[in-house]
Scaffold this motif. Structure first.
Motif, PDB file in Angstrom:
ATOM      1  N   VAL A 217       0.846  -1.190   0.000  1.00 35.07           N
ATOM      2  CA  VAL A 217       0.000   0.000   0.000  1.00 35.07           C
ATOM      3  C   VAL A 217       0.880   1.238   0.000  1.00 35.07           C
ATOM      4  N   GLU A 218       0.574   2.166  -0.892  1.00 42.11           N
ATOM      5  CA  GLU A 218       1.359   3.388  -0.983  1.00 42.11           C
ATOM      6  C   GLU A 218       1.035   4.334   0.174  1.00 42.11           C
ATOM      7  N   THR A 219       2.033   5.078   0.601  1.00 40.01           N
ATOM      8  CA  THR A 219       1.847   6.188   1.528  1.00 40.01           C
ATOM      9  C   THR A 219       2.424   7.425   0.842  1.00 40.01           C
ATOM     10  N   ARG A 220       2.491   8.538   1.545  1.00 37.31           N
ATOM     11  CA  ARG A 220       3.119   9.724   0.964  1.00 37.31           C
ATOM     12  C   ARG A 220       4.634   9.582   0.910  1.00 37.31           C
ATOM     13  N   GLY A 221       5.146   8.511   1.507  1.00 39.75           N
ATOM     14  CA  GLY A 221       6.562   8.195   1.426  1.00 39.75           C
ATOM     15  C   GLY A 221       6.741   6.838   0.792  1.00 39.75           C
ATOM     16  N   PHE A 222       7.494   5.972   1.442  1.00 39.21           N
ATOM     17  CA  PHE A 222       7.661   4.606   0.955  1.00 39.21           C
ATOM     18  C   PHE A 222       6.458   3.761   1.368  1.00 39.21           C
TER      19      PHE A 222
ATOM     20  N   LYS B 269      -2.725 -10.511  11.831  1.00 37.92           N
ATOM     21  CA  LYS B 269      -2.577  -9.460  10.834  1.00 37.92           C
ATOM     22  C   LYS B 269      -1.109  -9.034  10.801  1.00 37.92           C
ATOM     23  N   PHE B 270      -0.703  -8.425   9.700  1.00 38.20           N
ATOM     24  CA  PHE B 270       0.695  -8.044   9.532  1.00 38.20           C
ATOM     25  C   PHE B 270       0.792  -6.602   9.052  1.00 38.20           C
ATOM     26  N   LEU B 271       1.784  -5.888   9.570  1.00 38.60           N
ATOM     27  CA  LEU B 271       2.087  -4.540   9.133  1.00 38.60           C
ATOM     28  C   LEU B 271       3.602  -4.353   9.153  1.00 38.60           C
ATOM     29  N   PHE B 272       4.184  -4.162   7.984  1.00 37.36           N
ATOM     30  CA  PHE B 272       5.616  -3.922   7.868  1.00 37.36           C
ATOM     31  C   PHE B 272       5.820  -2.604   7.110  1.00 37.36           C
ATOM     32  N   GLU B 273       6.562  -1.690   7.713  1.00 36.48           N
ATOM     33  CA  GLU B 273       6.774  -0.378   7.109  1.00 36.48           C
ATOM     34  C   GLU B 273       8.183  -0.251   6.538  1.00 36.48           C
ATOM     35  N   CYS B 274       8.363   0.757   5.690  1.00 42.55           N
ATOM     36  CA  CYS B 274       9.657   0.998   5.043  1.00 42.55           C
ATOM     37  C   CYS B 274      10.329   2.272   5.530  1.00 42.55           C
ATOM     38  N   GLU B 275       9.877   2.840   6.678  1.00 40.67           N
ATOM     39  CA  GLU B 275      10.404   4.128   7.105  1.00 40.67           C
ATOM     40  C   GLU B 275      10.754   4.189   8.586  1.00 40.67           C
ATOM     41  N   GLU B 276      10.862   3.056   9.255  1.00 40.75           N
ATOM     42  CA  GLU B 276      11.127   3.091  10.696  1.00 40.75           C
ATOM     43  C   GLU B 276      12.457   3.747  11.007  1.00 40.75           C
ATOM     44  N   GLU B 277      13.457   3.509  10.186  1.00 42.10           N
ATOM     45  CA  GLU B 277      14.794   4.030  10.457  1.00 42.10           C
ATOM     46  C   GLU B 277      14.919   5.531  10.189  1.00 42.10           C
ATOM     47  N   ILE B 278      13.879   6.149   9.655  1.00 39.30           N
ATOM     48  CA  ILE B 278      13.874   7.606   9.500  1.00 39.30           C
ATOM     49  C   ILE B 278      12.742   8.228  10.315  1.00 39.30           C
ATOM     50  N   GLY B 279      12.308   7.518  11.367  1.00 41.86           N
ATOM     51  CA  GLY B 279      11.320   8.084  12.277  1.00 41.86           C
ATOM     52  C   GLY B 279       9.878   7.826  11.920  1.00 41.86           C
ATOM     53  N   SER B 280       9.606   6.924  10.977  1.00 42.49           N
ATOM     54  CA  SER B 280       8.224   6.558  10.607  1.00 42.49           C
ATOM     55  C   SER B 280       7.357   7.780  10.317  1.00 42.49           C
ATOM     56  N   PRO B 281       7.794   8.683   9.423  1.00 39.34           N
ATOM     57  CA  PRO B 281       7.058   9.930   9.225  1.00 39.34           C
ATOM     58  C   PRO B 281       5.646   9.777   8.689  1.00 39.34           C
ATOM     59  N   HIS B 282       5.347   8.656   8.029  1.00 36.96           N
ATOM     60  CA  HIS B 282       4.015   8.489   7.452  1.00 36.96           C
ATOM     61  C   HIS B 282       3.226   7.352   8.081  1.00 36.96           C
ATOM     62  N   LEU B 283       3.788   6.718   9.090  1.00 32.69           N
ATOM     63  CA  LEU B 283       3.102   5.574   9.692  1.00 32.69           C
ATOM     64  C   LEU B 283       1.843   5.999  10.428  1.00 32.69           C
ATOM     65  N   ALA B 284       1.895   7.087  11.184  1.00 28.93           N
ATOM     66  CA  ALA B 284       0.738   7.504  11.969  1.00 28.93           C
ATOM     67  C   ALA B 284      -0.468   7.761  11.076  1.00 28.93           C
ATOM     68  N   ASP B 285      -0.269   8.482   9.979  1.00 29.14           N
ATOM     69  CA  ASP B 285      -1.387   8.746   9.067  1.00 29.14           C
ATOM     70  C   ASP B 285      -1.968   7.445   8.538  1.00 29.14           C
ATOM     71  N   PHE B 286      -1.082   6.506   8.186  1.00 26.09           N
ATOM     72  CA  PHE B 286      -1.572   5.230   7.643  1.00 26.09           C
ATOM     73  C   PHE B 286      -2.355   4.451   8.686  1.00 26.09           C
ATOM     74  N   VAL B 287      -1.810   4.344   9.891  1.00 19.78           N
ATOM     75  CA  VAL B 287      -2.480   3.555  10.927  1.00 19.78           C
ATOM     76  C   VAL B 287      -3.829   4.166  11.298  1.00 19.78           C
ATOM     77  N   HIS B 288      -3.885   5.469  11.460  1.00 20.65           N
ATOM     78  CA  HIS B 288      -5.169   6.100  11.794  1.00 20.65           C
ATOM     79  C   HIS B 288      -6.182   5.912  10.666  1.00 20.65           C
ATOM     80  N   ALA B 289      -5.725   6.009   9.432  1.00 19.21           N
ATOM     81  CA  ALA B 289      -6.636   5.864   8.298  1.00 19.21           C
ATOM     82  C   ALA B 289      -7.107   4.427   8.111  1.00 19.21           C
ATOM     83  N   HIS B 290      -6.321   3.456   8.602  1.00 20.03           N
ATOM     84  CA  HIS B 290      -6.661   2.033   8.426  1.00 20.03           C
ATOM     85  C   HIS B 290      -6.867   1.345   9.768  1.00 20.03           C
ATOM     86  N   ALA B 291      -7.320   2.091  10.761  1.00 19.94           N
ATOM     87  CA  ALA B 291      -7.436   1.538  12.116  1.00 19.94           C
ATOM     88  C   ALA B 291      -8.377   0.332  12.166  1.00 19.94           C
TER      89      ALA B 291
END
Length: 466
Positions: free
Chosen positions: A54-59, A145-167
């Motif tokens: 799933v695309e985010t505004r980042g990776f 369920k599974f959730l793997f992100e591509c931005e943890e090492e840069i502070g997860s800048p887009h994770l919060a938006d994704f999680v709230h939108a897909h809660a």
């Protein structure tokens, strides 16, 4: 308890994990095509869970779910795909993106490569365990369920938006993080608390331009002098933080907590020797481990200004970070620091303070939470002759508070990395034995949480009863 049959040796696991490590998924300056290739590799391993990229505004993120147990609890497995930059390539003993099997100084079999322990190996362990459940038993013990992100090492800048939108899609009774690390190699451990984080910059300005130190020296305030003077006011000489209101709300360490920490085997001498210092430093009245685990910090991470030439710089700045504990909120701590700085501005200068994004409060999970009880039992079975330590970590794990806020779920850290495996540094490695040990422990954990003596309570049922 039934037991899965894992491979008799590690060859297949190492071969598959090596494929994953070979994808240089460095998020800090990552190539989108490379990041997607890493996401695709992981999604292919999740073929049993209807994976989606799933695309985010980042990776992108990779999500999936296996929901074949309608009456069972649901867990969300979290991990990350991205890795840190290699650092100085000359410090690597083997190519960073070629997983290399080596023998460590302790005589143990190791796999060396960037990301192998943070977080590709631990994530692989969790996924392979689920694959073996389905291959051998046709089902998992509970819904996963599974959730793997591509931005943890840069502070997860887009994770919060994704999680709230897909809660709703991500909703679970518990999050299990494959990311993290056990505290030390001689005992299995679980983290029951982690510190929050606040980062900020202080900038001191003096004259309107850099000045020749001969022509102007001694006539105007030097911003570097002023900055050092200001920074020195943040702490008392004995190590206590001098900012009024900084630790408001922090509960005193109880006798029970103090005794519990003092009972943890810990060598001050070995700690000092490892760091090459002749003594430790910090808040008086507490041991090193108590300070590390239970007290907030205010650290100066870097100072910038001027250079190796005869100049009075017109500006100097410092970067600071605070590790926060239970009872503190980043907003209140920042306001306390601002008040302190404004009360100590050196004469002849102007001082500005700015806050970085991404602040998070501290996180904790009750030691009697069913997840901690089940995880303790799982580790005790895999490591029968070792005590399971309930540790607190000085680092910050931002996803925990996000999951609690957005999903109402606590996070269990269940990683099979060790803290000494050179995370983020050259020559990062994973102890090979941890592959099968981790799979066995994940198997036991999922069985206990799904339909064992430590079965998770389901929120839906609790709400229905209420």
């Amino acid at each position: 308890m039934a037991a899965l049959r894992f491979d008799a040796d590690d060859e297949r696991y190492i071969r598959e994990l090596s494929e994953y490590v070979a994808i240089p998924s460095v998020s800090r300056d990552g190539d989108p095509a490379v990041m997607r290739r890493a996401a695709q590799w992981l999604a292919a391993r999740l073929d049993f869970a209807r994976p989606r990229i799933v695309e985010t505004r980042g990776f992108p993120v990779v999500v999936g779910q296996w929901m074949g147990r309608p009456q069972a609890p649901t867990v969300l497995v979290y991990g990350h795909i991205d890795v840190q930059p290699t650092g100085d390539i000359d410090e690597w003993l083997t190519p960073p993106f070629e997983a290399t099997r080596v023998t460590g100084p302790d005589g143990e079999d190791r796999l060396r490569g960037r990301g192998v322990t943070d977080d590709k190996g631990p994530s692989y362990i969790a996924i392979e365990t689920c694959r073996q459940f389905l291959a051998q038993e046709g089902a998992l013990p509970l819904n996963v369920k599974f959730l793997f992100e591509c931005e943890e090492e840069i502070g997860s800048p887009h994770l919060a938006d994704f999680v709230h939108a897909h809660a709703e899609e991500l909703g679970a009774d518990l999050v299990i993080s494959a990311d993290g690390a056990m505290w030390r190699t001689d005992e299995p451990s679980l983290s029951i608390a982690s510190k929050g984080l606040l980062a900020l910059d202080i900038e001191v300005e003096g004259p309107n331009r850099d000045l020749h130190s001969g022509r102007y020296g001694g006539t105007v305030a030097n911003p570097i002098h002023a900055l050092v003077e200001l920074l020195a006011t943040l702490h008392h000489p004995d190590g206590r933080i001098a900012v009024e209101g900084f630790d408001d709300g922090v509960p005193a360490l109880s006798d029970e907590e103090r005794n519990e920490i003092e009972a943890v085997p810990f060598s001050e001498e070995a700690y000092r020797a490892d760091l090459g210092v002749d003594q430790t430093h910090g808040e008086p009245g507490l041991g090193t481990l108590a300070r590390l685990w239970t007290r907030p910090t205010l650290e100066i991470n870097g100072i910038r200004g001027g250079g190796s030439y005869t100049v009075i710089p017109h500006v100097a700045s410092a970067h600071l970070t605070c590790r926060l504990v239970a009872g503190q909120h980043p907003d209140a701590v920042y306001e306390a620091i601002v008040r302190h700085v404004n009360a100590h501005i050196p004469r002849g200068t102007r001082v500005g303070i700015s806050r970085e994004g991404g602040s998070v409060p501290a996180y904790a999970i009750d030691r009697d939470h069913p997840a901690i009880t089940a995880a303790t039992a799982a580790l005790a079975e895999v490591y029968p002759n070792e005590r399971v330590l309930l540790a607190r970590i000085g680092g910050t794990l931002p996803a925990t508070t996000l999951f609690e806020d957005a999903l109402g779920a606590k996070t269990l850290f269940f990683s099979f990395a060790y803290a000494d495996e050179l995370h983020h540094a050259p020559n990062e490695f994973l102890r090979v034995r941890r592959l099968r040990e981790g799979m066995r422990a994940w198997e036991i954990l999922l069985r206990l949480l799904g339909d064992g003596e430590h079965r998770l309570a389901q929120r839906a049922r609790e709400e229905a009863i209420a």
